[in-house]
Design a protein around this motif. Structure first.
Motif, PDB file in Angstrom:
ATOM      1  N   THR A 176       7.808 -61.699 -18.383  1.00 19.94           N
ATOM      2  CA  THR A 176       9.098 -61.970 -19.016  1.00 19.94           C
ATOM      3  C   THR A 176       9.901 -60.696 -19.284  1.00 19.94           C
ATOM      4  N   TYR A 208      11.662 -57.395 -15.732  1.00 18.31           N
ATOM      5  CA  TYR A 208      13.018 -57.135 -15.240  1.00 18.31           C
ATOM      6  C   TYR A 208      13.503 -55.737 -15.621  1.00 18.31           C
ATOM      7  N   LEU A 256      16.275 -53.360 -14.066  1.00 14.76           N
ATOM      8  CA  LEU A 256      17.550 -53.280 -14.782  1.00 14.76           C
ATOM      9  C   LEU A 256      17.809 -51.899 -15.373  1.00 14.76           C
ATOM     10  N   ILE A 303      19.218 -65.496 -24.193  1.00 18.66           N
ATOM     11  CA  ILE A 303      18.946 -64.537 -23.127  1.00 18.66           C
ATOM     12  C   ILE A 303      18.392 -65.264 -21.899  1.00 18.66           C
ATOM     13  N   ASP A 338      20.194 -65.133 -18.392  1.00 16.63           N
ATOM     14  CA  ASP A 338      19.501 -64.475 -17.288  1.00 16.63           C
ATOM     15  C   ASP A 338      19.329 -65.405 -16.088  1.00 16.63           C
ATOM     16  N   THR A 342      27.033 -68.777 -18.207  1.00 15.04           N
ATOM     17  CA  THR A 342      27.714 -67.563 -17.732  1.00 15.04           C
ATOM     18  C   THR A 342      28.953 -67.307 -18.571  1.00 15.04           C
ATOM     19  N   GLY A 372      19.848 -62.548  -8.002  1.00 17.23           N
ATOM     20  CA  GLY A 372      20.141 -61.575  -9.049  1.00 17.23           C
ATOM     21  C   GLY A 372      19.342 -60.302  -8.844  1.00 17.23           C
ATOM     22  N   GLU A 426      10.578 -60.026 -26.031  1.00 15.18           N
ATOM     23  CA  GLU A 426       9.915 -60.875 -25.032  1.00 15.18           C
ATOM     24  C   GLU A 426       8.415 -60.967 -25.245  1.00 15.18           C
ATOM     25  N   LEU A 450      14.188 -63.768 -12.239  1.00 16.68           N
ATOM     26  CA  LEU A 450      14.492 -64.104 -13.628  1.00 16.68           C
ATOM     27  C   LEU A 450      14.480 -65.610 -13.854  1.00 16.68           C
ATOM     28  N   GLN A 451      14.867 -66.367 -12.840  1.00 19.21           N
ATOM     29  CA  GLN A 451      14.922 -67.831 -12.988  1.00 19.21           C
ATOM     30  C   GLN A 451      13.540 -68.435 -13.201  1.00 19.21           C
ATOM     31  N   ALA A 455      12.577 -66.880 -17.078  1.00 14.40           N
ATOM     32  CA  ALA A 455      13.446 -67.245 -18.190  1.00 14.40           C
ATOM     33  C   ALA A 455      13.038 -68.516 -18.929  1.00 14.40           C
TER      34      ALA A 455
END
Length: 483
Positions: free
Chosen positions: A47, A50, A54, A169, A173, A178, A249, A350, A387-388, A391
Motif C-alpha cells: 500500500t 508507490y 512517486l 487517498i 489514487d 478526480t 498511472g 498506510e 495503485l488500483q 487502493a
C-alpha cells in the motif's frame, strides 16, 4: 535406546529463535501470530510501495536555484534505502507496526518551495536540521508530553479523521474520484471518475478490489487485504496484456523484461547543513524549518495515535507504548531522509493496512523493511502492483478506523465540535496536520469561552498558538518581508 519422552521434550534448534522473536516482539502477548505479522508486513509494503515511484517524480520535477535537477534512479535508490533501514529500526526499537518512508507533502515543500531558493544540498541540509530539532524535542520530553496532553476524545477523533483521509487517498489514487479542472461554470471540487462517470479498466479493477476486500473482511477471512491486493494485481496484469492503451498511472502491471536493477547510491551524503544561511535570510530559514517541523511533528503524532488506537495498543491511560523511542526514531528518520537526499522520512499512515491484516508488533516492520531492501535490486518486480490494486486496502482500513467515532462524547460540544473539525479537516484539506491544528485551536477556544480555560494543559495552549501561526504563515511572511 533413547527415551522417546526425552527426545520429545528437548527443544529443537529451530524453536529457540522462534520463541525468542515471540518474546522480543511480544507477538503472542499482543494477541498476534507470526502469520498475521508477515501478512501485515506485506500489506503495508504494497500500500505504500508507490513512494518508490512517486518520490523520484516529485523531487526530479523541480530545479534548484542554480537549475540543477536530481537524478531519478539515484532518488529511487535513496528512497528505498531510507525506507528499508528506518522501517526496520522502528520495528526493532519501537516495536510498533509503523513503517516509515519519505513523507508526501514534505517532499513537495522541499521540491517546490525550498529548493528553488538554494541548492539541493542546502535544501536537504534544512531537512537534516529539521530532524535534529525534532530529536532534541523528543530528548527533552516535550514531544511526548504534548501527545500525553491531548484529550482522549481528540485522540479518537484523530484516528477517525485519518481513517477518512486514507479512504479518500484510496479513492483518489484509484481514479474513482478526480479533481474537476478549474472552469467557470462549476464550483464543485471533485467528481466521480475522470468525467463524472466511471470509465476504463483500471477503475474497474479498483471497484472489484473494494468489493472483494469488504466481502472477505465481512467473512473474517485471514489475509483478506493481502488476498485482494494479489488477486487484483493478477487481474490487472491480465487486463493490461489484452487491452490496448490502458493507462494505469504511476505503476503499470506488466511482467518486467529485467528482473534485477542495480542501485545507484550517488546521492547519499550530499547535503549542506548550514549552506542555506548563505542563500536566504535567517528569518526565511527559520520559517522554512518551522514549516517542516510542524508538518512532520503533527503528521507523525496523528499517525502514531491513529495506528496504535486501531491496533488496540493504547494503554488504559491512553498512552502509546514505547512512545519516546518511537518519536526519537521518527526524528532520526527525518535526518536520514535529508542525509540521503530523499527528503524527510516519516511514519506512514498506510501502515494501517498492515494493522488491518492483524499486525500488532514491530516484527511486521522486518517484512516491510525487507521488501524495501529488496526493492533496491528488484524494483522492476516489486513495483508492478498498480495503485488500483492496492487502493482498496486503504478504503477498507478507513472503515475500520471510522469505528472509533462511537467512543467520542458527542453530547459535550466543547469536545464534540473540535472532534468534528479534526475529522472533517483531514480529508477536506488533504492534511493530517491541518486537521489536528483545527481540532487543537477550536478546543482551546471553546474551553476558554465556556470559562474552563484552566482545564487546558499549558502545552495545548502553546501548540495552539503555534498552529495559529502555521495557519497564518502567509500573511506573517508578507509582514516580515514588508519590513
Amino acid at each position: 535406546m533413547s527415551d522417546p519422552q526425552k527426545v520429545t521434550d528437548r527443544p529443537s534448534a529451530v524453536q529457540h529463535p522462534v520463541r525468542g522473536l515471540d518474546w522480543f516482539f511480544r507477538i503472542s502477548e499482543r494477541g498476534s501470530t507470526f502469520g498475521r505479522e508477515i501478512r501485515g508486513g506485506f500489506a503495508t509494503f504494497f500500500t505504500m510501495a508507490y513512494i518508490l515511484v512517486l518520490n523520484p517524480i516529485i523531487l526530479h520535477s523541480s530545479k534548484d536555484k542554480f537549475g540543477h535537477t536530481l537524478d531519478s534512479a539515484q532518488l529511487a535508490t535513496a528512497t528505498a534505502l531510507v525506507a528499508a533501514v528506518m522501517t526496520v529500526v522502528m520495528g526493532v526499537g519501537g516495536n510498533l507496526p509503523l513503517a516509515l518512508a519519505t513523507g508526501l507533502g514534505l517532499n513537495a515543500v522541499v521540491a517546490f518551495t525550498i529548493a528553488p531558493m538554494m541548492s539541493w544540498d542546502d535544501a536537504m541540509g534544512l531537512v537534516v536540521l529539521e530532524g535534529v530539532v525534532i530529536c532534541v524535542l523528543v530528548v527533552t520530553g516535550l514531544r511526548e508530553a504534548i501527545m500525553h496532553a491531548i484529550p482522549q476524545s481528540l485522540k479518537q477523533a484523530i484516528s477517525v479523521g485519518i481513517g477518512l483521509f486514507i479512504a479518500f487517498i484510496g479513492f483518489v489514487d484509484a481514479g474513482f474520484v478526480t479533481r474537476i479542472p478549474d472552469i467557470a461554470d462549476t464550483t464543485v471540487p471533485v467528481q466521480l471518475g475522470a468525467s463524472g462517470t466511471l470509465t476504463g479498466w483500471p477503475v474497474l479493477v479498483f471497484c472489484l478490489g473494494v468489493l472483494l476486500t469488504i466481502a472477505l473482511i465481512a467473512r473474517r477471512v485471514k489475509g483478506a487485504i493481502l488476498i485482494s491486493i494479489v488477486a487484483m494485481t493478477v487481474l490487472a496484469i491480465i487486463i493490461d496484456s489484452v487491452a490496448d492503451n490502458t493507462v494505469w498511472g504511476l505503476t503499470t502491471p506488466k511482467i518486467p523484461d529485467d528482473l534485477v536493477a542495480s542501485p545507484d547510491f550517488g546521492l547519499i551524503g550530499h547535503f549542506s547543513l548550514f549552506g542555506a544561511f548563505d542563500q536566504v535570510s535567517v528569518i526565511t530559514v527559520v520559517l522554512l524549518v518551522f514549516t517542516l517541523i510542524l508538518s512532520d511533528f503533527f503528521d507523525t503524532m496523528g499517525t502514531v495515535v491513529g495506528i496504535t488506537t486501531e491496533a488496540g495498543l493504547l494503554g488504559d491511560d491512553g498512552k502509546v507504548p514505547n512512545l519516546g523511542r518511537v518519536l526519537l526514531i521518527d526524528g532520526a528518520a527525518a535526518v536520514a531522509g535529508g542525509a540521503a537526499s530523499a527528503s524527510s522520512a516519516t511514519a506512514y499512515v498506510e501502515s494501517a493496512a498492515g494493522v488491518g491484516e492483524g499486525a500488532r508488533t514491530g516484527f511486521a516492520n522486518l517484512i516491510t523493511g525487507g521488501l524495501f531492501a529488496c526493492a533496491l535490486f528488484l524494483s522492476p518486480i516489486l513495483t508492478i502492483v498498480p495503485l488500483q490494486a492496492a487502493a482498496p486496502a486503504l478504503v477498507a482500513v478507513g472503515f475500520m478506523m471510522m469505528t472509533q467515532v462511537k467512543k467520542i462524547d458527542w453530547d459535550k460540544y466543547e469536545i464534540a465540535i473540535p472532534s468534528f473539525l479534526t475529522i472533517a479537516a483531514m480529508p477536506f484539506t488533504y492534511s493530517i496536520t491541518a486537521g489536528i491544528g483545527a481540532g487543537f485551536v477550536s478546543y482551546v477556544l471553546l474551553k476558554t469561552v465556556l470559562g474552563k480555560a484552566k482545564e487546558v494543559h499549558w502545552l495545548l495552549w502553546t501548540v495552539s498558538v503555534l498552529f495559529f501561526v502555521y495557519f497564518a504563515i502567509d500573511p506573517i511572511e508578507q509582514l516580515v518581508g514588508a519590513k
